[in-house]
Design an enzyme around this catalytic site. Structure first.
Site: not given
Length: 98
Positions: A23, A26
């Protein structure tokens, strides 16, 4: 009881970052959390949970998107946000729970 369960039961606030290695947002959140940890020191716990390695935990807390940040105190989720959160806002949320 797992280490995770012990941490979120503490009276000290615990910020949990549910993330995934694949991600992009993230990866942006990681350095922000490191900055927040420097700001708040030992007054709060900040932990990262990889949703791919901990699918049951992610499902238990209804994590549908990453990053999802959940702030726990005394075993209760007191705040939740999805998406990248800025350091100032996170620091404020943690300080509200001292």
């Amino acid at each position: 009881m797992s280490d995770f369960e012990k941490l979120i039961q503490e009276s000290k606030p615990t910020l949990v970052d549910f993330f995934a290695t694949w991600c992009g947002p993230c990866r942006m959140q990681g350095p922000i959390l490191e900055d927040v940890k420097k700001r708040v020191g030992d007054t709060a716990n900040i932990i990262k949970i990889d949703i791919d390695q901990n699918q049951r935990l992610a499902a238990q807390y209804n994590v549908r998107s990453v990053p999802t940040l959940i702030l726990f105190k005394n075993g209760e989720a007191v705040w939740r946000a999805v998406g990248v959160q800025q350091a100032d806002a996170l620091e404020q949320k943690l300080r509200e729970q001292y």
